[in-house]
Design a protein around this motif. Structure first.
Motif, PDB file in Angstrom:
ATOM      1  N   GLY A 200       0.795  -1.214   0.000  1.00  0.00           N
ATOM      2  CA  GLY A 200       0.000   0.000   0.000  1.00  0.00           C
ATOM      3  C   GLY A 200       0.832   1.270   0.000  1.00  0.00           C
ATOM      4  N   GLY A 201       0.353   2.261  -0.719  1.00  0.00           N
ATOM      5  CA  GLY A 201       1.017   3.550  -0.796  1.00  0.00           C
ATOM      6  C   GLY A 201       0.547   4.301  -2.024  1.00  0.00           C
ATOM      7  N   THR A 202       0.941   5.549  -2.135  1.00  0.00           N
ATOM      8  CA  THR A 202       0.619   6.361  -3.306  1.00  0.00           C
ATOM      9  C   THR A 202       1.874   6.520  -4.150  1.00  0.00           C
ATOM     10  OG1 THR A 202      -1.171   7.561  -2.204  1.00  0.00           O
ATOM     11  CG2 THR A 202      -0.143   8.626  -4.090  1.00  0.00           C
ATOM     12  N   LEU A 203       1.805   6.098  -5.407  1.00  0.00           N
ATOM     13  CA  LEU A 203       2.916   6.233  -6.343  1.00  0.00           C
ATOM     14  C   LEU A 203       2.817   7.600  -7.011  1.00  0.00           C
ATOM     15  CD1 LEU A 203       5.018   3.916  -6.813  1.00  0.00           C
ATOM     16  CD2 LEU A 203       2.865   3.153  -5.816  1.00  0.00           C
ATOM     17  N   GLU A 209      10.573  10.655 -12.428  1.00  0.00           N
ATOM     18  CA  GLU A 209      11.009  10.333 -11.073  1.00  0.00           C
ATOM     19  C   GLU A 209       9.826   9.729 -10.320  1.00  0.00           C
ATOM     20  OE1 GLU A 209      14.018  10.559  -9.635  1.00  0.00           O
ATOM     21  OE2 GLU A 209      14.891  11.193 -11.550  1.00  0.00           O
ATOM     22  N   VAL A 210      10.043   8.564  -9.721  1.00  0.00           N
ATOM     23  CA  VAL A 210       8.963   7.858  -9.035  1.00  0.00           C
ATOM     24  C   VAL A 210       9.255   7.816  -7.541  1.00  0.00           C
ATOM     25  CG1 VAL A 210       7.618   5.730  -8.905  1.00  0.00           C
ATOM     26  CG2 VAL A 210       8.657   6.419 -11.083  1.00  0.00           C
ATOM     27  N   SER A 211       8.250   8.133  -6.743  1.00  0.00           N
ATOM     28  CA  SER A 211       8.365   8.002  -5.294  1.00  0.00           C
ATOM     29  C   SER A 211       7.100   7.348  -4.756  1.00  0.00           C
ATOM     30  CB  SER A 211       8.589   9.369  -4.631  1.00  0.00           C
ATOM     31  OG  SER A 211       7.538  10.268  -4.957  1.00  0.00           O
ATOM     32  N   LYS A 212       7.233   6.740  -3.601  1.00  0.00           N
ATOM     33  CA  LYS A 212       6.096   6.067  -2.968  1.00  0.00           C
ATOM     34  C   LYS A 212       5.880   6.695  -1.600  1.00  0.00           C
ATOM     35  CE  LYS A 212       4.524   1.498  -1.427  1.00  0.00           C
ATOM     36  NZ  LYS A 212       4.945   0.089  -1.215  1.00  0.00           N
ATOM     37  N   ILE A 213       4.733   7.313  -1.415  1.00  0.00           N
ATOM     38  CA  ILE A 213       4.482   8.065  -0.192  1.00  0.00           C
ATOM     39  C   ILE A 213       3.291   7.494   0.567  1.00  0.00           C
ATOM     40  CG2 ILE A 213       5.488  10.221  -1.037  1.00  0.00           C
ATOM     41  CD1 ILE A 213       2.705  11.171  -1.778  1.00  0.00           C
ATOM     42  N   ASN A 214       3.300   7.723   1.863  1.00  0.00           N
ATOM     43  CA  ASN A 214       2.171   7.364   2.719  1.00  0.00           C
ATOM     44  C   ASN A 214       1.446   8.648   3.082  1.00  0.00           C
ATOM     45  OD1 ASN A 214       0.333   6.412   4.544  1.00  0.00           O
ATOM     46  ND2 ASN A 214       1.833   5.862   6.114  1.00  0.00           N
ATOM     47  N   THR A 215       0.324   8.904   2.425  1.00  0.00           N
ATOM     48  CA  THR A 215      -0.427  10.136   2.677  1.00  0.00           C
ATOM     49  C   THR A 215      -1.307  10.035   3.916  1.00  0.00           C
ATOM     50  OG1 THR A 215      -2.139   9.385   1.138  1.00  0.00           O
ATOM     51  CG2 THR A 215      -0.430  10.838   0.256  1.00  0.00           C
ATOM     52  N   GLY A 216      -1.302   8.886   4.566  1.00  0.00           N
ATOM     53  CA  GLY A 216      -2.024   8.758   5.825  1.00  0.00           C
ATOM     54  C   GLY A 216      -1.187   9.293   6.975  1.00  0.00           C
ATOM     55  N   ILE A 474       8.555   1.680 -12.147  1.00  0.00           N
ATOM     56  CA  ILE A 474       7.457   1.828 -11.192  1.00  0.00           C
ATOM     57  C   ILE A 474       7.459   0.670 -10.200  1.00  0.00           C
ATOM     58  CG2 ILE A 474       4.948   1.942 -10.943  1.00  0.00           C
ATOM     59  CD1 ILE A 474       4.829   3.227 -13.714  1.00  0.00           C
ATOM     60  N   ALA A 475       7.699  -0.542 -10.706  1.00  0.00           N
ATOM     61  CA  ALA A 475       7.661  -1.731  -9.849  1.00  0.00           C
ATOM     62  C   ALA A 475       8.696  -1.660  -8.731  1.00  0.00           C
ATOM     63  CB  ALA A 475       7.885  -2.981 -10.695  1.00  0.00           C
ATOM     64  N   GLN A 476       9.887  -1.149  -9.036  1.00  0.00           N
ATOM     65  CA  GLN A 476      10.932  -1.052  -8.018  1.00  0.00           C
ATOM     66  C   GLN A 476      10.497  -0.177  -6.850  1.00  0.00           C
ATOM     67  OE1 GLN A 476      14.228   0.283 -10.478  1.00  0.00           O
ATOM     68  NE2 GLN A 476      15.165  -1.744 -10.428  1.00  0.00           N
ATOM     69  N   LYS A 477       9.806   0.911  -7.149  1.00  0.00           N
ATOM     70  CA  LYS A 477       9.312   1.784  -6.087  1.00  0.00           C
ATOM     71  C   LYS A 477       8.075   1.198  -5.414  1.00  0.00           C
ATOM     72  CE  LYS A 477      12.229   5.227  -6.192  1.00  0.00           C
ATOM     73  NZ  LYS A 477      13.023   5.630  -5.002  1.00  0.00           N
ATOM     74  N   ALA A 478       7.244   0.510  -6.194  1.00  0.00           N
ATOM     75  CA  ALA A 478       5.986  -0.019  -5.664  1.00  0.00           C
ATOM     76  C   ALA A 478       6.219  -1.016  -4.535  1.00  0.00           C
ATOM     77  CB  ALA A 478       5.178  -0.664  -6.779  1.00  0.00           C
ATOM     78  N   VAL A 479       7.285  -1.800  -4.625  1.00  0.00           N
ATOM     79  CA  VAL A 479       7.558  -2.796  -3.583  1.00  0.00           C
ATOM     80  C   VAL A 479       8.523  -2.263  -2.530  1.00  0.00           C
ATOM     81  CG1 VAL A 479       7.127  -4.698  -5.174  1.00  0.00           C
ATOM     82  CG2 VAL A 479       9.460  -3.828  -4.910  1.00  0.00           C
ATOM     83  N   GLY A 480       8.909  -0.992  -2.654  1.00  0.00           N
ATOM     84  CA  GLY A 480       9.855  -0.400  -1.718  1.00  0.00           C
ATOM     85  C   GLY A 480       9.179   0.217  -0.512  1.00  0.00           C
ATOM     86  N   LEU A 482       7.803   3.079   2.174  1.00  0.00           N
ATOM     87  CA  LEU A 482       6.990   4.287   2.097  1.00  0.00           C
ATOM     88  C   LEU A 482       7.735   5.488   2.665  1.00  0.00           C
ATOM     89  CD1 LEU A 482       3.574   2.888   3.352  1.00  0.00           C
ATOM     90  CD2 LEU A 482       3.893   4.025   1.164  1.00  0.00           C
ATOM     91  N   VAL A 483       7.501   6.641   2.058  1.00  0.00           N
ATOM     92  CA  VAL A 483       7.982   7.903   2.619  1.00  0.00           C
ATOM     93  C   VAL A 483       6.805   8.541   3.353  1.00  0.00           C
ATOM     94  CG1 VAL A 483       8.890  10.190   2.128  1.00  0.00           C
ATOM     95  CG2 VAL A 483       9.661   8.221   0.781  1.00  0.00           C
ATOM     96  N   PRO A 484       6.866   8.685   4.678  1.00  0.00           N
ATOM     97  CA  PRO A 484       5.723   9.247   5.409  1.00  0.00           C
ATOM     98  C   PRO A 484       5.609  10.752   5.200  1.00  0.00           C
ATOM     99  CG  PRO A 484       7.548   8.854   6.906  1.00  0.00           C
ATOM    100  CD  PRO A 484       7.969   8.295   5.578  1.00  0.00           C
ATOM    101  N   VAL A 485       4.382  11.240   5.178  1.00  0.00           N
ATOM    102  CA  VAL A 485       4.157  12.680   5.105  1.00  0.00           C
ATOM    103  C   VAL A 485       3.983  13.220   6.521  1.00  0.00           C
ATOM    104  CG1 VAL A 485       3.047  12.455   2.849  1.00  0.00           C
ATOM    105  CG2 VAL A 485       1.636  12.520   4.912  1.00  0.00           C
ATOM    106  N   THR A 486       4.058  14.529   6.659  1.00  0.00           N
ATOM    107  CA  THR A 486       3.812  15.165   7.951  1.00  0.00           C
ATOM    108  C   THR A 486       2.484  15.897   7.905  1.00  0.00           C
ATOM    109  OG1 THR A 486       4.986  17.179   7.282  1.00  0.00           O
ATOM    110  CG2 THR A 486       6.274  15.450   8.372  1.00  0.00           C
ATOM    111  N   PHE A 487       1.950  16.176   9.091  1.00  0.00           N
ATOM    112  CA  PHE A 487       0.695  16.914   9.182  1.00  0.00           C
ATOM    113  C   PHE A 487       0.993  18.354   9.583  1.00  0.00           C
ATOM    114  CE2 PHE A 487      -3.325  18.285  11.099  1.00  0.00           C
ATOM    115  CZ  PHE A 487      -4.227  17.868  10.132  1.00  0.00           C
ATOM    116  N   ASP A 488       0.302  19.288   8.960  1.00  0.00           N
ATOM    117  CA  ASP A 488       0.518  20.720   9.170  1.00  0.00           C
ATOM    118  C   ASP A 488       0.327  21.081  10.651  1.00  0.00           C
ATOM    119  OD1 ASP A 488       0.629  23.456   9.078  1.00  0.00           O
ATOM    120  OD2 ASP A 488      -0.943  23.695   7.566  1.00  0.00           O
TER     121      ASP A 488
END
Length: 512
Positions: A200-203, A209-216, A474-480, A482-488
């Motif tokens: 799970g994550g947002t690609l 440039e591809v990154s995988k982030i956790n928007t939660g 994309i696949a390399q990042k998809a299985v990598g 997550l980069v967490p986001v911060t809340f304001d």
């Protein structure tokens, strides 16, 4: 030779071809008064000058068939068939419709019966727009039940040809679900989509440039769900939702998707930060944000607070408006644009046209997830005149999710009009007054393609070129990781619905 002389020659050539089609003279043909039945229905339509050949099948009994494409701008194309399948050579078609740009052309059909007598049908007239459509269409292919995702993927189709290519499939990610692909201003180089389950994550794709982030975050009820890119390409508005599904035991209804809570947030890509406001994080169900091209006005839908055990068909959404300044992180007031009480229906999928003049949306009897709702139809709201009307593209079946071409003259939408089961992409032209032309189905090399392809084209999005980011990249990042986001930290409320105070023991919300 001047243009007028060429047109006369092409018209004479068309007459000669038509005369020879029935034997030695036109009198050898029996004129049939009724219009011919063809599938797909490519009659009386407006098409872009860069669309792939409109191959079709003549659905009339016969032992031989002919189709003649004629115009005053180009020499005619004559196609013969023993099966009724009319397949136009690519090069001849491209030359033909390029010459017809801004003009009409006719299709004359001839059918030979079992007695070897030829029958000619009334001419079909179509028009070629001067405005091309964006060259590619991106969509998810998924089972009609939307609960079976063993083999699904996000694909792109070159609309100028019949070439289809996978952007990403779930074969490398343990057959998980992926959804909600979105682009910034129809730009194929700026894309996001979600992965669910184990990976799970947002690609996020930006210029290869591809990154995988956790928007939660600890202060949002879920990761980001339904997205809309800000025109600056640096911010994305999301809804955060608690989503559930119910299944009907009824012949004409299958699934009902609904939320028990939902709010809006905005993701600042450069600062990797999520923010929200008490105005869009209330006990009401805020959902499906969409930016105006000016980058300030933000439209969304909103329904009353969820009530457990309330009849599902009483939930109706209003169309709402607010403002947000990305430079100052300041929100404006929230105001209704069209209420459910006023319309008597539920509004969903608001999409502002690229020129900012119109807002297209879907209305149905209830809810917002209208791909299962036969009452779902498309409407157009004139933002200047502040009035809306139903578009002349709807059918008795589902007509739902839509997206604009980058020039605002074309749009694509999902419709189940062919069989009531599978969603397929249809295209329509919108003139300067907001009038939509008769929609036409995505052309295929084999006119009988849709008779055996029983999967859904889900979330069709028009883009200005191919997505070039590679499947393996994309696949390399998809299985990598997550980069967490911060809340304001400047926001004194969270998006757990109801503008509640931030709590210290909150935990991050995962993807589901």
């Amino acid at each position: 030779m001047n243009i007028s002389s060429k047109k006369i020659l092409f018209l004479l050539a068309a007459v000669i071809v038509l005369v020879s089609s029935c034997g030695h003279s036109v009198s050898d043909c029996q004129m049939t008064p009724q219009l011919p039945t063809i599938e797909p229905d490519y009659r009386d339509i407006i098409i872009p000058p860069n669309i792939a050949p409109l191959n079709f099948r003549i659905r009339e009994d016969g032992r031989a068939f002919k189709a003649i494409f004629s115009s005053a701008a180009q020499e005619p194309i004559a196609i013969r068939s023993s099966s009724g399948l009319i397949q136009i050579p690519m090069r001849r078609w491209k030359k033909f419709i390029t010459a017809c740009r801004g003009d009409s052309f006719t299709i004359d059909l001839f059918v030979q019966d079992s007695n070897r007598s030829w029958h000619r049908y009334p001419s079909i007239t179509n028009y070629v727009s001067r405005q091309p459509i964006d060259s590619h269409l991106v969509y998810r292919i998924i089972n009609p039940g939307y609960v079976l995702w063993w083999d699904l993927g996000i694909y792109q189709r070159d609309l100028t040809t019949f070439r289809e290519k996978a952007i990403f499939t779930n074969r490398l990610t343990k057959r998980n679900c992926m959804n909600c692909h979105s682009f910034c201003l129809n730009d194929p180089a700026q894309m996001i989509f979600h992965m669910r389950s184990e990976f799970g994550g947002t690609l996020l794709i930006q210029n290869d440039e591809v990154s995988k982030i956790n928007t939660g975050t600890a202060f949002t009820m879920s990761a980001g769900v339904y997205p809309c890119w800000h025109p600056d390409g640096k911010h994305i508005a999301f809804s955060v939702n608690r989503i559930f599904q119910n299944f009907h035991a009824h012949r004409d209804k299958s699934t009902y998707v609904y939320d028990t809570a939902s709010d809006l947030v905005i993701y600042d890509i450069a600062n990797n930060r999520i923010t929200t406001s008490p105005a869009v994080a209330t006990k009401r169900l805020e959902n499906l944000p969409n930016w105006h091209p000016n980058g300030r006005d933000l439209y969304f839908i909103s329904a009353s607070e969820f009530i457990n055990n309330a009849p599902y068909d009483t939930v109706r959404y209003d169309l709402m408006h607010t403002t947000y300044d990305v430079a100052t992180n300041e929100w404006g007031d929230v105001n209704p644009v069209i209420t459910a009480r006023e319309s008597g229906k539920s509004i969903t999928f608001p999409k502002v046209s690229p020129d900012g003049r119109f807002l297209m949306f879907t209305m149905s009897d209830y809810g917002y997830f209208t791909i299962y709702t036969t009452s779902s139809d498309l409407y157009l709201y004139d933002l200047t005149r502040q009035e809306y009307a139903e578009l002349a593209v709807n059918s008795e079946h589902v007509d739902s999710y839509h997206s604009w071409s980058s020039d605002g003259h074309w749009f694509v939408f999902s419709s189940k009009r062919k069989d009531g089961l599978c969603a397929r992409p249809y295209f329509s032209y919108v003139d300067d007054d907001g009038r939509a032309s008769k929609p036409f189905l995505l052309p295929q090399s084999d006119p009988a393609y849709y008779e055996t392809f029983l999967l859904n084209y889900n979330v069709p999005e028009l883009v200005k070129g191919p997505v070039k980011t590679g499947h393996w990249q994309i696949a390399q990042k998809a299985v990598g990781d997550l980069v967490p986001v911060t809340f304001d930290s400047t926001v004194a409320v969270d998006a757990l619905s109801g503008a509640t105070k931030i709590v210290a023991d909150a935990v991050s919300r995962p993807y589901h």
